[in-house]
Design a protein around this motif. Structure first.
Motif, mmCIF file in Angstrom:
data_model
loop_
_atom_site.group_PDB
_atom_site.id
_atom_site.type_symbol
_atom_site.label_atom_id
_atom_site.label_comp_id
_atom_site.label_asym_id
_atom_site.label_seq_id
_atom_site.Cartn_x
_atom_site.Cartn_y
_atom_site.Cartn_z
ATOM 1 N N ASP A 179 19.211 69.420 25.676
ATOM 2 C CA ASP A 179 20.189 68.751 24.820
ATOM 3 C C ASP A 179 20.570 67.378 25.376
ATOM 4 O O ASP A 179 20.730 66.412 24.625
ATOM 5 N N THR A 180 20.717 67.281 26.687
ATOM 6 C CA THR A 180 21.106 66.009 27.296
ATOM 7 C C THR A 180 20.003 64.970 27.169
ATOM 8 O O THR A 180 20.248 63.827 26.769
ATOM 9 N N ARG A 206 20.768 61.951 24.646
ATOM 10 C CA ARG A 206 21.106 60.666 25.252
ATOM 11 C C ARG A 206 20.095 60.345 26.347
ATOM 12 O O ARG A 206 20.381 60.486 27.524
ATOM 13 N N THR A 241 22.354 55.352 30.309
ATOM 14 C CA THR A 241 23.679 55.947 30.154
ATOM 15 C C THR A 241 24.735 55.242 30.991
ATOM 16 O O THR A 241 25.924 55.473 30.809
ATOM 17 N N ASP A 299 26.023 63.421 34.612
ATOM 18 C CA ASP A 299 25.912 64.442 33.575
ATOM 19 C C ASP A 299 24.945 65.566 33.944
ATOM 20 O O ASP A 299 24.594 66.390 33.108
ATOM 21 N N ARG A 313 21.746 65.408 35.012
ATOM 22 C CA ARG A 313 20.314 65.109 34.975
ATOM 23 C C ARG A 313 19.936 64.201 36.130
ATOM 24 O O ARG A 313 20.804 63.672 36.829
#
Length: 346
Positions: free
Chosen positions: A256-257, A261, A338, A327, A329
């Motif tokens: 999802d990450t 994004r 990001t 986040d 990652r």
């Protein structure tokens, strides 16, 4: 339990569980050309300083352009290819440089499913013989139980037991891939490395095989490394995503990450090419300029700087390390998308 709840529970378990498989600074190089003198000849840097971990119960998707080293890395993880440098650990034990005898238990626990089912099945042997061979070699089942086990395997992959007496050429591509999956399951593995297992199949058959992978993961508590260049398929099956470029991991994080994004410009360009305009309406197609550099002479600094619209002098001289972000990652970029807002040419 919903699919989202299952993934959340699995991610929570991963945070405390040790890795099932871990690669540390793993590299694979091929030497060719004249090597009469030390240092002569050429070197292909197929996999270059890759570090990643695979946790029990997850599906790690491995994506990237053709020629980026995905399949080579998969074969290194299964020890089908010898490792040039680095470490490979399974359940905490180093198995990257051990001999054939020490590798035999590992062979049983880690299996591979290949891209071309036609090329991976012996055309001269019946399906029953193909599936029974690993059972006999590793002594997994007593001989009296092998026939029953073969029928169990066929049932697991959705094929009638009567097909055991047929030869590979008598099946469709999707059926042959199911037989390849059954052969991997015969070893009762913990981890399966699937090397583009649906890329040679029709779209409708791809969906069936992807669903089969998901059902087997939940039914048999399997862990996958799923290699593919089809980002839509990878998104459907994966818990986490590792993005490769020119032999190295450039981004690694939850599905999802990464899809929601992307932090690396290369990941952003790959995702913009997914033919799903309804899913990414605000993302314009990013066309990368130039070709993938040769792994024989990779560019200095960031490997992606020759095609990156945001590259500067630092990118051209200093290679970025894969580092964690806030986040959760990791990304190998001096200027993750990001963290800063940039425009082309800056």
């Amino acid at each position: 339990m919903t699919d989202a709840a299952v993934l959340a529970a699995r991610s929570q378990a991963e945070s405390s569980a040790p890795p099932l498989l871990e690669a540390r600074h793993l590299s694979k190089r091929y030497h060719f050309g004249k090597r009469l003198l030390p240092g002569s000849g050429k070197i292909v840097h197929a996999v270059d300083d890759v570090s990643l971990a695979v946790f029990p119960g997850e599906t790690l998707g491995l994506v990237g352009e053709s020629g980026c080293g995905k399949s080579t890395l998969g074969r290194c993880l299964t020890r089908l290819y010898e490792i040039s440098e680095g470490e490979l650990l399974f359940e905490g034990r180093e198995i990257g440089h051990v001999g054939a005898r020490q590798l035999k238990p590992y062979r049983r626990k880690v299996q591979m499913i290949f891209q071309d089912p036609s090329g991976s099945l012996n055309p001269r042997r019946r399906v029953a013989d193909i599936l029974a061979q690993p059972l006999r070699v590793h002594g997994i089942r007593p001989r009296a139980e092998i026939d029953d086990r073969l029928r169990e395997l066929m049932d697991l992959v959705g094929l009638p037991p009567g097909y055991l007496d047929r030869y590979p050429h008598e099946f469709s591509g999707g059926q042959r891939q199911r037989i390849g999956i059954a052969r991997a399951l015969a070893m009762e593995p913990q981890l399966i490395v699937a090397d583009e297992p649906v890329s040679a199949l029709d779209v409708s058959v791809q969906a069936q095989i992807v669903n089969l992978f998901a059902d087997l993961r939940d039914q048999l508590a399997l862990t996958y490394v799923f290699i593919a260049h089809d980002l839509a398929v990878v998104r459907q099956v994966s818990t986490r995503i590792a993005v490769m470029y020119l032999g190295s991991i450039v981004e690694l994080g939850s599905t999802d990450t990464v899809y929601g994004r992307p932090a690396h410009p290369y990941t952003e360009a790959l995702l913009s090419a997914i033919p799903e305009p309804h899913a990414r309406q605000q993302c314009e197609r990013i066309v990368l300029q130039g070709d993938l550099p040769s792994p024989i002479s990779p560019p200095p600094g960031c490997r992606f700087h020759t095609r990156c619209p945001f590259a500067d002098d630092r990118c051209r001289t200093e290679r970025p390390l894969l580092r964690p972000l806030d986040d959760g990652r990791s990304v190998a970029c001096h200027y993750p998308r990001t963290e800063v807002s940039r425009t082309a040419g800056t």
